[in-house]
Design an enzyme around this catalytic site. Structure first.
Site, PDB file in Angstrom:
ATOM      1  N   ASP A 281      18.023  10.159 -16.760  1.00 40.12           N
ATOM      2  CA  ASP A 281      19.088   9.203 -17.042  1.00 40.12           C
ATOM      3  C   ASP A 281      19.231   9.115 -18.567  1.00 40.12           C
ATOM      4  O   ASP A 281      18.472   9.719 -19.325  1.00 40.12           O
ATOM      5  CB  ASP A 281      18.794   7.841 -16.402  1.00 40.12           C
ATOM      6  CG  ASP A 281      20.077   7.025 -16.191  1.00 40.12           C
ATOM      7  OD1 ASP A 281      21.109   7.369 -16.823  1.00 40.12           O
ATOM      8  OD2 ASP A 281      20.068   6.053 -15.428  1.00 40.12           O
TER       9      ASP A 281
HETATM   10  C1  BGC Z   1      23.300   5.107 -16.049  1.00 37.81           C
HETATM   11  C2  BGC Z   1      23.658   6.254 -15.146  1.00 37.81           C
HETATM   12  C3  BGC Z   1      24.801   7.047 -15.709  1.00 37.81           C
HETATM   13  C4  BGC Z   1      24.456   7.492 -17.118  1.00 37.81           C
HETATM   14  C5  BGC Z   1      25.528   8.333 -17.772  1.00 37.81           C
HETATM   15  C6  BGC Z   1      23.151   5.538 -17.481  1.00 37.81           C
HETATM   16  O1  BGC Z   1      23.000   4.442 -18.326  1.00 37.81           O
HETATM   17  O2  BGC Z   1      22.104   4.509 -15.601  1.00 37.81           O
HETATM   18  O3  BGC Z   1      23.961   5.770 -13.867  1.00 37.81           O
HETATM   19  O4  BGC Z   1      25.081   8.142 -14.895  1.00 37.81           O
HETATM   20  O5  BGC Z   1      24.234   6.341 -17.908  1.00 37.81           O
HETATM   21  O6  BGC Z   1      26.633   7.604 -18.079  1.00 37.81           O
END
Ligand code: BGC
Length: 756
Positions: A281
């Site tokens: 993530d």
């Molecule tokens: C979130 C994810 C997301 C990623 C990219 C993160 O902060 O937890 O769900 O896909 O950002 O935007």
């Protein structure tokens, strides 16, 4: 430490993308033989040049890194023109001309927004959910993308957590069915076509159980609980062939998921047979330093060792893996494996054949936000709404009524799309007032805003981070606004009060400790209630909310979540009876925050409370009942359904026999309607404590007025299985109660005995 997952060998799913593709292997092997170590590590780097970001870091020097071949993929940019520009740099200027892939948070639609996932799940309509993902994939691929960071399948039992809005609620079985439908919708039969894309199931794993409902918080859970109630939807997505998995921010058994080898390698790859790529993530590799696991080099090596392939934004892999290799902290084989998986994903997407295949300038005009996609969005949204109350059949409204339309969300395109609508354009959304005028042009509408979404300055500041006008503060005082709304109510036959949360009061980093309506809106409703006019409350929300006062004092409550681009039209369709609501809750609504976590499939206690008035030493509260305000599976219709007693084909079964359980369902009202018939099973005696009941099946049935239908479920021992103390997935002989009903609390039940 002994690996948490090492002893479990129960899952037997078939991965439809099992990669025996000799041609692909030969291609990737030959390409990798030409790559330098730096180029291989470069492929593990996922960067974002900006746009909608969810962390404090954005990638720098993107252009230069693209030229060097130090970028595997990009996310956060859209449009064939922009993605082409970046692709051209990679393909024309990097030494080996390896194409990039382009990802984005396509969560509940791309440019045509569907209801937030929690709302979608309340349709209990898998074909419809699949269709929403299919349309999202078509739009996203027309917009230069080939990778969606969806589906989010985190089971959540704590509505304080803002990200409950992004998932499918509290039930593992329903969550798994929806996960599969989404993967099918995004990827099609595989993802090699130009209108399908690679899905990414997230957040692996258990992110929905963050302590105290506070985002990014720690998770601590027994193994039985995680296997039984939290892991199945991720597994379902893997079985459906999902191409990628995103690791979660939280720790599990004291190791953050992003560096957790038991999770990413032993469970995901070895036991579940996942062959695709695992991405972190947003900066979750780097964040392991904050978790206290060491400096960037240490945590990056930990992540690679754990089985992570791609590092989102943090560049820990890019900047430290070479040093770690020299010091023997990681192996060449590990770097090669990760690089191979990323190249394989590109191969499967067809990018080596044509790096520009998702960048067709003629597509946006025909595929994005068309009358067809809007029509689908309207229909799908209407199916997601849940009618929580409708006393004296105040709904549906007459199209010629005089309506006081009040509330801060009645005329707010800004708040229709909901969280994670990064590519959406709220100016294209239909506000409730517009929808009502479209559907009931002869109604007399008297509009008054009545209140701000909130007057709490801290809440406003923290909600309005990305959109300064999401909670818009009126120049007038609260009293003036309420007085205007009351005057409108006094002139009308009925009040429609459109209230609730602003779009970003749920979603990432949007936890709340008070999950009621903000005070400003409660004040408005209380003043309106005094007028004695019937009030229909239309609720916008990304979570279960506490609605005690509202449930007693409003005449009707229609929960509409955040309905997306066509929210206003869909809401009007339901308010005026063009569509008879059929949604059912997938998350329990608590009476107060003190009941949380509250969910239908809790365990039996040794001291069950049976609502005895003077009970002492029972498992209950002194000040609130144990039951939720609205249970899982609950939702009303404009018609009524009658359930016969349950019929069971046998009362004693043996081995692999099949039990047939059925009810006769009758539409006893005056209009056609759909009912979600739910099957639950209770395992009366087992070697471990079991829940009071678990959902095992459901069917959505359309009946004409007066029509009856026998609704039949086939039950095999598969549905009796659970995780025992050895974490073995098995069933045990004994007594079972089969329930069929309209929600998790109102069921018709019958007992059987089933021996092995
Ligand atoms: C979130 C994810 C997301 C990623 C990219 C993160 O902060 O937890 O769900 O896909 O950002 O935007």
């Amino acid at each position: 430490m002994k690996c948490l997952f090492a002893i479990i060998l129960i899952f037997t799913g078939v991965n439809i993308y099992a990669q025996n593709d000799a041609k692909m292997n030969a291609f990737v092997t030959s390409l990798m033989s030409k790559m330098t170590l730096d180029e291989k590590i470069g492929q593990l780097n996922l960067v974002t040049p900006g746009g909608a970001v969810t962390g404090s870091v954005v990638s720098k020097g993107v252009d230069e890194n693209l030229r060097k071949g130090y970028v595997g993929g990009l996310f956060g940019i859209t449009g064939p023109d922009k993605t082409r520009q970046a692709q051209q740099i990679a393909v024309n200027n990097s030494r080996l001309k390896i194409p990039l892939f382009f990802g984005l948070d396509v969560i509940h639609g791309h440019k045509t927004l569907f209801p937030i996932p929690l709302g979608l799940s309340c349709s209990w309509d898998l074909a419809l959910i699949e269709r929403s993902a299919r349309i999202a994939a078509t739009e996203a691929t027309a917009d230069g993308l080939c990778w969606a960071f969806s589906p989010m399948v985190d089971i959540a039992r704590d509505p304080r957590w803002g990200r409950v809005s992004e998932g499918s609620g509290e039930d593992a079985y329903l969550g798994g069915e929806i996960a599969k439908a989404m993967v099918r919708g995004y990827q099609g039969k595989d993802y090699s076509s130009t209108n399908t894309l690679m899905a990414c199931v997230k957040h692996f794993a258990l992110y929905g159980a963050a302590e105290a409902g506070r985002d990014y918080n720690s998770v601590d859970m027994s193994k039985i609980k995680m296997y039984e109630y939290y892991l199945p939807p991720y597994k379902a997505a893997v079985d459906a062939g999902v191409g990628s998995v995103m690791s979660s921010f939280n720790d599990i058994d004291a190791v953050p998921a992003t560096g957790n080898k038991c999770l990413l390698t032993d469970l995901l790859r070895k036991q579940w047979g996942f062959k695709g790529l695992v991405v972190s993530d947003y900066t979750s590799v780097n964040e392991m330093t904050n978790h206290g696991l060491g400096d960037l080099q240490t945590v990056s090596a930990l992540a690679l060792n754990a089985g992570l392939d791609m590092d989102m934004v943090g560049e820990g892999f890019l900047t430290t893996l070479k040093k770690s290799l020299q010091k023997g902290k990681v192996t060449q084989q590990q770097i090669d494996n990760a690089c191979r998986r990323i190249l394989e994903a590109k191969y499967k997407l067809g990018l080596f054949e044509d790096p520009y295949r998702y960048m067709d300038d003629s597509r946006p005009a025909k595929d994005i936000l068309t009358s067809g996609t809007r029509k689908a969005a309207r229909e799908i949204a209407a199916h997601s709404f849940v009618l929580l109350k409708n006393s004296a059949q105040v709904l549906p409204l007459k199209k010629t009524s005089s309506i006081a339309l009040v509330g801060p969300l009645a005329d707010s395109r800004r708040n229709m799309l909901g969280t994670w609508s990064v590519a959406g354009d709220f100016t294209k959304a239909v506000a409730v007032i517009e929808g009502i005028k479209n559907v009931a042009p002869d109604a007399n509408i008297i509009y008054a805003k009545g209140a701000n979404i909130s007057d709490d300055s801290m809440l406003i500041k923290r909600t309005n981070v990305f959109a300064p006008d999401e909670i818009e503060i009126d120049k007038r005082s609260p009293d003036e606004m309420i007085a205007e709304a009351v005057a409108a109510a006094n002139k009308a036959d009925v009040v429609v009060a459109v209230v609730g949360e602003a779009a970003d009061m749920t979603g990432e980093a949007s936890s709340r400790s008070d999950i009621g309506l903000p005070q400003s809106q409660l004040n408005l409703l209380k003043a309106l209630a005094k007028t004695g006019k019937p009030i229909v409350m239309v609720l916008f929300n990304g979570r279960a909310m506490t609605l005690n006062w509202e449930s007693e004092n409003m005449n009707a409550i229609l929960d509409t979540w955040f309905g997306g681009t066509e929210a206003g039209n869909a809401i009007a369709d339901v308010l005026f009876g063009n569509y008879n609501p059929s949604g059912k809750l997938t998350t329990s609504f608590p009476r107060n925050v003190g009941q949380i976590p509250i969910f239908y499939n809790h365990k039996h206690t040794g001291r069950p409370f049976n609502n005895e008035p003077n009970a002492k030493f029972k498992s209950n509260y002194l000040d609130v009942s144990n039951d939720p305000l609205y249970p899982f599976g609950f939702g009303l219709s404009y018609t009524s359904f009658n359930y016969s007693d349950i019929k069971l084909s046998k009362s004693n079964l043996k081995g692999n026999e099949t039990l047939t359980a059925s009810v006769t369902l009758t539409n006893s009202g005056k209009i056609a309607g759909e009912e979600v018939v739910q099957l639950y099973i209770t395992d009366v005696v087992a070697s471990v404590t079991r829940s009071v009941k678990d959902l095992k099946g459901f069917q959505k049935i359309l009946l004409q007025p007066g029509e009856s239908k026998e609704v039949v479920f086939k039950i095999t021992p598969e549905q009796l299985k659970f995780f025992n103390s050895n974490l073995k997935w098995d069933w045990e002989s004994g007594e079972f109660i089969i329930h069929i009903g309209t929600n998790s609390s109102e069921v018709k039940s019958g007992k059987i005995n089933w021996v092995k």
